[in-house]
Design a protein around this motif. Structure first.
Motif, mmCIF file in Angstrom:
data_model
loop_
_atom_site.group_PDB
_atom_site.id
_atom_site.type_symbol
_atom_site.label_atom_id
_atom_site.label_comp_id
_atom_site.label_asym_id
_atom_site.label_seq_id
_atom_site.Cartn_x
_atom_site.Cartn_y
_atom_site.Cartn_z
ATOM 1 N N ASP A 85 -20.321 16.933 6.182
ATOM 2 C CA ASP A 85 -21.027 15.887 5.436
ATOM 3 C C ASP A 85 -20.335 15.566 4.115
ATOM 4 O OD1 ASP A 85 -22.930 15.743 7.429
ATOM 5 O OD2 ASP A 85 -24.429 16.927 6.340
ATOM 6 N N GLU A 86 -19.972 16.601 3.382
ATOM 7 C CA GLU A 86 -19.370 16.417 2.055
ATOM 8 C C GLU A 86 -17.975 15.810 2.132
ATOM 9 O OE1 GLU A 86 -19.484 20.338 0.399
ATOM 10 O OE2 GLU A 86 -21.655 20.459 0.654
ATOM 11 N N SER A 87 -17.178 16.267 3.082
ATOM 12 C CA SER A 87 -15.786 15.827 3.167
ATOM 13 C C SER A 87 -15.606 14.564 4.009
ATOM 14 C CB SER A 87 -14.936 16.947 3.778
ATOM 15 O OG SER A 87 -15.297 17.149 5.139
ATOM 16 N N LYS A 88 -16.640 14.226 4.785
ATOM 17 C CA LYS A 88 -16.571 13.107 5.736
ATOM 18 C C LYS A 88 -15.528 13.361 6.824
ATOM 19 C CE LYS A 88 -19.537 10.741 3.301
ATOM 20 N NZ LYS A 88 -20.786 11.426 3.227
ATOM 21 N N GLU A 89 -15.183 14.640 7.037
ATOM 22 C CA GLU A 89 -14.277 15.035 8.105
ATOM 23 C C GLU A 89 -15.055 15.071 9.414
ATOM 24 O OE1 GLU A 89 -10.959 15.977 8.065
ATOM 25 O OE2 GLU A 89 -10.761 15.511 5.938
ATOM 26 N N GLU A 90 -14.413 14.679 10.494
ATOM 27 C CA GLU A 90 -15.047 14.679 11.806
ATOM 28 C C GLU A 90 -14.763 15.984 12.545
ATOM 29 O OE1 GLU A 90 -17.029 12.406 13.332
ATOM 30 O OE2 GLU A 90 -17.080 11.294 11.446
ATOM 31 N N PHE A 91 -15.706 16.412 13.353
ATOM 32 C CA PHE A 91 -15.489 17.541 14.245
ATOM 33 C C PHE A 91 -15.983 17.146 15.622
ATOM 34 C CE2 PHE A 91 -19.760 18.170 12.659
ATOM 35 C CZ PHE A 91 -20.476 18.579 13.772
ATOM 36 N N PHE A 112 -16.377 26.189 17.639
ATOM 37 C CA PHE A 112 -16.140 25.035 16.774
ATOM 38 C C PHE A 112 -14.856 24.359 17.204
ATOM 39 C CE2 PHE A 112 -14.693 23.030 12.789
ATOM 40 C CZ PHE A 112 -15.785 22.209 12.577
ATOM 41 N N ALA A 113 -14.893 23.034 17.328
ATOM 42 C CA ALA A 113 -13.721 22.282 17.766
ATOM 43 C C ALA A 113 -13.503 21.052 16.904
ATOM 44 C CB ALA A 113 -13.875 21.867 19.231
ATOM 45 N N VAL A 114 -12.235 20.777 16.638
ATOM 46 C CA VAL A 114 -11.816 19.587 15.895
ATOM 47 C C VAL A 114 -10.633 18.987 16.633
ATOM 48 C CG1 VAL A 114 -10.936 18.685 13.715
ATOM 49 C CG2 VAL A 114 -12.496 20.632 13.698
ATOM 50 N N ARG A 115 -10.783 17.771 17.070
ATOM 51 C CA ARG A 115 -9.699 17.057 17.750
ATOM 52 C C ARG A 115 -8.963 16.181 16.747
ATOM 53 N NH1 ARG A 115 -12.731 14.490 23.038
ATOM 54 N NH2 ARG A 115 -13.191 16.452 24.115
ATOM 55 N N PRO A 116 -7.714 15.790 17.064
ATOM 56 C CA PRO A 116 -7.004 14.871 16.174
ATOM 57 C C PRO A 116 -7.693 13.504 16.086
ATOM 58 C CG PRO A 116 -5.484 15.871 17.746
ATOM 59 C CD PRO A 116 -6.868 16.272 18.150
ATOM 60 N N CYS A 117 -8.394 13.103 17.167
ATOM 61 C CA CYS A 117 -9.131 11.840 17.176
ATOM 62 C C CYS A 117 -10.228 11.914 18.237
ATOM 63 C CB CYS A 117 -8.202 10.653 17.429
ATOM 64 S SG CYS A 117 -7.338 10.736 19.005
ATOM 65 N N ASN A 165 -13.478 12.486 18.012
ATOM 66 C CA ASN A 165 -14.422 13.587 17.870
ATOM 67 C C ASN A 165 -15.833 13.099 18.178
ATOM 68 O OD1 ASN A 165 -12.945 16.047 16.750
ATOM 69 N ND2 ASN A 165 -12.135 14.382 15.497
ATOM 70 N N ARG A 166 -16.608 13.935 18.867
ATOM 71 C CA ARG A 166 -17.922 13.527 19.367
ATOM 72 C C ARG A 166 -19.098 14.007 18.517
ATOM 73 N NH1 ARG A 166 -17.190 16.168 25.077
ATOM 74 N NH2 ARG A 166 -16.335 17.714 23.666
ATOM 75 N N HIS A 167 -18.866 14.922 17.597
ATOM 76 C CA HIS A 167 -19.933 15.448 16.739
ATOM 77 C C HIS A 167 -21.072 16.031 17.579
ATOM 78 C CE1 HIS A 167 -22.721 15.485 13.248
ATOM 79 N NE2 HIS A 167 -21.580 15.653 12.593
ATOM 80 N N LYS A 168 -20.709 16.846 18.569
ATOM 81 C CA LYS A 168 -21.650 17.436 19.518
ATOM 82 C C LYS A 168 -22.132 18.792 18.983
ATOM 83 C CE LYS A 168 -21.650 18.664 24.417
ATOM 84 N NZ LYS A 168 -20.799 18.775 25.605
#
Length: 155
Positions: free
Chosen positions: A116-122, A139-144, A146-149
């Protein structure tokens, strides 16, 4: 035949090394990541460093973040029963050991607050529990894309 290995001491970030992300209970199974997978692991390490810093400041100043599982080759993923589309296959996912549900919830909360704070997607944040009562945070983070599941999984 020549055995192929990877340098497990390569630093992915200040507190995490490649060996933590490629360890396996099946040493006979090839588990060497590509350069792209290593870059994906470095991306996750940014989140893990933030998690470590915030958890240590709030709850336990000396607590390490322990990785149960991260990168998996297709062979290892099949051996452990992972799904064919697992983010672990691309180095985009990590399973973080937790000592009980309370720690799992705290980890998840910190990761969500940081998003939320960084506006980074996961892509995925799961609190999981196995049949033995052990918890971890996937926990998963894709380069693009991201589904926020977010979910809680239990056997």
């Amino acid at each position: 035949m020549t055995e192929v290995t990877t340098n497990s001491k390569i630093q992915l970030s200040e507190h995490f090394v490649l060996g933590e992300f490629t360890k396996s209970n099946y040493p006979e199974v090839y588990n060497i990541p590509s350069h792209v997978a290593i870059e994906n692991m470095k991306r996750i390490c940014g989140w893990l460093e933030e998690l470590r810093d915030r958890y240590n400041k709030r709850y336990d100043e000396n607590a390490p973040i322990v990785i149960n599982s991260a990168y998996r080759s297709p062979q290892l993923n099949k051996k452990v029963g992972g799904v064919p589309t697992s983010n672990h296959l691309t180095g985009c996912a990590v399973d973080i050991r937790c000592y009980g549900i309370e720690q799992a919830i705290r980890y998840a909360t910190i990761l969500l607050d940081y998003a939320d704070e960084s506006k980074e997607e996961f892509d995925e944040l799961f609190i999981e529990k196995n049949k033995y009562g052990r918890y971890w945070v996937h926990f998963a983070v894709r380069p693009c894309q991201n589904r926020h599941k977010i979910t809680f999984l239990s056997p």
